[in-house]
Design an enzyme around this catalytic site. Structure first.
Site, PDB file in Angstrom:
ATOM      1  N   ASP A 176      30.709  61.651  27.897  1.00  0.00           N
ATOM      2  CA  ASP A 176      31.387  60.744  28.815  1.00  0.00           C
ATOM      3  C   ASP A 176      31.279  59.311  28.274  1.00  0.00           C
ATOM      4  O   ASP A 176      30.359  59.005  27.529  1.00  0.00           O
ATOM      5  CB  ASP A 176      30.687  60.841  30.180  1.00  0.00           C
ATOM      6  N   GLU A 177      32.198  58.442  28.644  1.00  0.00           N
ATOM      7  CA  GLU A 177      32.155  57.025  28.234  1.00  0.00           C
ATOM      8  C   GLU A 177      32.002  56.874  26.718  1.00  0.00           C
ATOM      9  O   GLU A 177      31.210  56.065  26.235  1.00  0.00           O
ATOM     10  CB  GLU A 177      30.992  56.294  28.929  1.00  0.00           C
TER      11      GLU A 177
ATOM     12  N   GLN B  85      38.098  50.078  28.675  1.00  0.00           N
ATOM     13  CA  GLN B  85      36.878  49.869  29.449  1.00  0.00           C
ATOM     14  C   GLN B  85      35.643  49.744  28.570  1.00  0.00           C
ATOM     15  O   GLN B  85      34.517  49.952  29.031  1.00  0.00           O
ATOM     16  CB  GLN B  85      36.691  51.001  30.462  1.00  0.00           C
TER      17      GLN B  85
ATOM     18  N   ARG C  60      38.200  48.950  39.972  1.00  0.00           N
ATOM     19  CA  ARG C  60      37.241  49.609  40.871  1.00  0.00           C
ATOM     20  C   ARG C  60      37.835  49.730  42.271  1.00  0.00           C
ATOM     21  O   ARG C  60      37.363  50.491  43.096  1.00  0.00           O
ATOM     22  CB  ARG C  60      35.920  48.840  40.984  1.00  0.00           C
TER      23      ARG C  60
ATOM     24  N   LYS D 243      38.699  61.451  35.198  1.00  0.00           N
ATOM     25  CA  LYS D 243      38.014  61.945  34.012  1.00  0.00           C
ATOM     26  C   LYS D 243      36.766  62.764  34.359  1.00  0.00           C
ATOM     27  O   LYS D 243      36.479  63.752  33.705  1.00  0.00           O
ATOM     28  CB  LYS D 243      37.678  60.804  33.058  1.00  0.00           C
ATOM     29  N   THR D 244      36.062  62.353  35.391  1.00  0.00           N
ATOM     30  CA  THR D 244      34.882  63.135  35.779  1.00  0.00           C
ATOM     31  C   THR D 244      35.311  64.517  36.245  1.00  0.00           C
ATOM     32  O   THR D 244      34.667  65.522  35.950  1.00  0.00           O
ATOM     33  CB  THR D 244      34.108  62.426  36.907  1.00  0.00           C
TER      34      THR D 244
END
Length: 678
Positions: free
Chosen positions: A224-225, A255, A601, A37-38
């Site tokens: 973002d997020e 998330q 992670r 996504k980044t």
DNA sequence: TAACAACGCTTTTTT
DNA sequence: AGCGTTGTTA
């Protein structure tokens, strides 16, 4: 240039490419863990600029942490022409809001040099108000009051907007404090975290011209997020989107782990209701983890209801099974984890790529003790922040009062540090006057000295320090901010105080102040530095050296590691008792998402473990394995026979010190080390 | 005003 | 168990 243009698009898969190049109109990118996504966000920015759709200054890009912002800034810088290497409007909600507010402070009743206060200051302010209002802090704790204020602010409610039912006297009392609190903040020319965002919304709603200025300017908005935004943040975004209607939000409903901070997953799930004709993309190919890790995480999260639903897959290898270990005590857990790292992990991976992720920060202690003992390097990400240390806070309080004379909280903190015989009685005198006259403590000091209401001894020192403030404010005009810090520490007697008290810790404190002065040099001016100090996240600290990472799962969001250890999967700890008590099933699902974040992670290996009991608040508690353990898909897990672990413990002689029974490599190395010292 | 004892609360997560 | 706050004494 042609090259770079091709490059960034060629590095994307089809759906990523679509999401990157779909520029006009609102869009939501549902991006699973590790799905790039980044990469998509940064490619989008690069694409907008390369296609000449907007200048860098016309792109608003919002992240949740400074670290994420910095990383994006770096990545974007690398992919763009040399002359455009940064986005002026890339940052966290809080830092960007502060920027808006400084420009238009007057419109919300502030001065542009307002200071931002942290939890400590908030708490002190509330305590002061309670004292003045004769509120018993034992019945109505500042913490409780603050949680209410926070909640109201997250919902966009200022005191006059809050409606409290008649039968809730407690809430009424809190609201009363809230009113005084806001009033006081204005007088002190400060804001808290919540205000930064709320006041922006107020600013925009009350000043259409200002809103238009920005919403016209921002041709593209990226977030973002998004799953972790709260009501007021979503409103903030919505206002700024008004003219161009180009908002692109990235997030993952699985998330969402910040509901306790006011995050509303609703924002994410109903994006298409708020933004008509929006396009939704789903990124489901995972580039981070092995199949086993991915399947474990997917299996677990499938126990949640009400998901948007997505299927993560990887073209990569199945990799090693996820390890599940049971230990007898929390200490065993720490010992064995460190042994696994010594024996296996260290040979294959850099320690920087190894992380121990815990539910609650106190869990790191057991690991720290172990690592200290065997001499293995570690860093705790998100422990006590550098800027939270007392001596650092004191020094910064001096800077704050010099920079901004209304900052009572800073004034109060340092007025008698070092001791100047300005004791509680004098300070109380100042407080009472300041409150009655709606002025600041410094004003009160001048006035009461004038009226000769202060005792001789206190009066002399008070005049003295007030003169120093004046002098330092002059110094600020013609000296660098870090030079000013040295001057202040010297002339205030603070350095001397530390030097005189010659204990072992003060050496470290002086060191910290040196480091503080050094850190200040990274900023152009005092304002920039002060803002950094309050808005800095704990995750911003040093990433140098070969060290194992210890942090909470919350802090690990957005990060990835080759190897991840997830200890303490026990009922009551994970899922955490408190959260279940407060919110029941909803909380359970959030805890499960947290577990999901933890597992995902890991790139190569994951170790989940629990212990049959541990010391909690000084007493031994038996514990049961977490219900999440039963939810892990058996096919992807290697469960280790707990017999082999416990047997060893029964073997060693109980008369010895506990650690003597341990024959691990780390322990042996420690012994060698000790020998070398002899 | 400083030194010391007693007490009580902590530990869920944070911009 | 360990820390910070409050109360007591010299």
């Amino acid at each position: 240039m042609k090259n770079s243009k091709l490059n960034y698009l060629n590095l994307l898969n089809n759906i990523q490419k679509e999401a990157t190049t779909y520029l006009d109109g609102p869009c939501l990118i549902v991006a699973g863990a590790g799905s790039g996504k980044t990469k998509v966000l940064t490619s989008r920015v690069v694409h907008i600029i390369n296609e000449k759709k907007a200048w860098a200054s016309q792109i608003l890009c919002v992240t949740f942490t400074n670290k994420a912002a910095r990383e994006m800034q770096n990545r974007i810088g690398l992919s763009l022409d040399k002359n455009i290497n940064s986005l002026p409007w890339l940052g966290t909600f809080h830092s960007i809001s502060a920027k808006f507010l400084r420009r238009h402070a007057k419109a919300v009743g502030l001065n542009s040099n307002f200071t931002i206060i942290d939890k400590d200051d908030q708490s002190r302010l509330i305590k002061n108000i309670c004292k003045a209002e004769n509120i018993d802090v034992k019945k109505l704790s500042p913490k409780f009051i603050l949680s209410y204020i926070d909640k109201w602010k997250n919902k966009g409610l200022l005191p006059q907007d809050v409606i409290v039912a008649k039968n809730l006297p407690l809430e009424r009392a809190v609201l009363n404090v809230y009113k005084f609190y806001q009033e006081r903040l204005k007088i002190l020319n400060t804001c808290d975290f919540g205000d930064l965002i709320l006041l922006c919304v107020v600013l925009f709603e009350n000043n259409q011209d200002i809103l238009n200025l920005y919403s016209k300017n921002f041709k593209y908005i990226l977030v973002d997020e998004y799953q972790d935004t709260n009501f007021i943040q979503s409103k903030w975004l919505n206002l700024l989107t008004k003219v161009n209607n180009n908002i692109c939000c990235v997030g993952d409903d699985d998330q969402s782990i910040y509901s306790w901070r006011g995050a509303e997953i609703k924002n994410f799930l109903t994006f298409d209701k708020l933004y008509k004709n929006s396009k939704i993309f789903k990124l489901e190919q995972n580039y981070r983890s092995t199949q086993n890790i991915l399947s474990t995480a997917s299996g677990l999260i499938s126990n949640n209801n009400g998901r948007l639903g997505k299927k993560l897959w990887t073209a990569g290898q199945s990799g090693e099974l996820v390890k599940l270990n049971c230990y007898k005590t929390g200490r065993d857990e720490a010992t064995n984890v460190s042994d696994i790292i010594e024996n296996k992990i260290k040979k294959k991976y850099s320690l920087n790529n190894v992380s121990i992720l815990v539910r609650a920060i106190f869990q790191t202690r057991e690991f720290e003790e172990r690592f200290l003992k065997i001499g293995m390097g570690y860093r705790v990400v998100g422990g006590t922040k550098f800027y939270d240390r007392a001596e650092v806070k004191d020094s910064i309080a001096y800077l704050r009062i010099v920079y901004q004379k209304n900052d009572d909280l800073a004034f109060e903190r340092i007025i008698n540090v070092p001791r100047r015989s300005i004791g509680d009685t004098t300070v109380k005198l100042l407080h009472d006057w300041a409150r009655q006259n709606k002025k600041t403590l410094e004003d009160a000091a001048f006035e009461l000295i004038e009226q000769n209401k202060i005792k001789a001894k206190a009066k002399v020192s008070l005049l003295n320090i007030l003169n120093l403030f004046k002098k330092w404010r002059e110094d600020l005009k013609n000296k660098k901010h870090f030079e000013l810090m040295e001057i202040i520490l010297d002339e205030s007697g603070y350095s001397k105080m530390l030097k005189d008290k010659k204990d072992f810790e003060n050496e470290g404190r002086l060191e910290n102040l040196k480091e503080l002065i050094r850190a200040m040099q990274d900023f152009d001016n005092l304002q920039g530095f002060l803002e950094h100090v309050t808005l800095a996240t704990s995750i911003d600290e040093d990433w140098n050296g070969e060290k194992i990472n210890l942090m909470t799962i919350h802090a690990s969001k957005g990060l990835e590691f080759d190897v991840v250890f997830l200890p303490g999967w026990e009922e009551g700890l994970f899922p955490h008792q408190k959260s279940l008590e407060e919110k029941g099933d909803k909380a359970l699902e959030e805890e499960r998402r947290l577990a999901y974040v933890g597992i995902t992670r890991a790139k190569k290996e994951a170790y989940i473990s629990f212990s049959m009991g541990r010391v909690y608040r000084g007493e031994w508690l038996e514990s049961l394995p977490s219900r999440f353990i039963d939810e892990l898909p058996k096919a992807n897990i290697e469960q280790n026979n707990q017999e082999s672990i416990t047997k060893e413990d029964f073997d060693f002689n109980q008369d010895f010190e506990y650690e003597d029974g341990i024959e691990s490599p780390g322990w042996k190395r420690l012994q060698r080390k000790l020998k070398n010292y002899e």
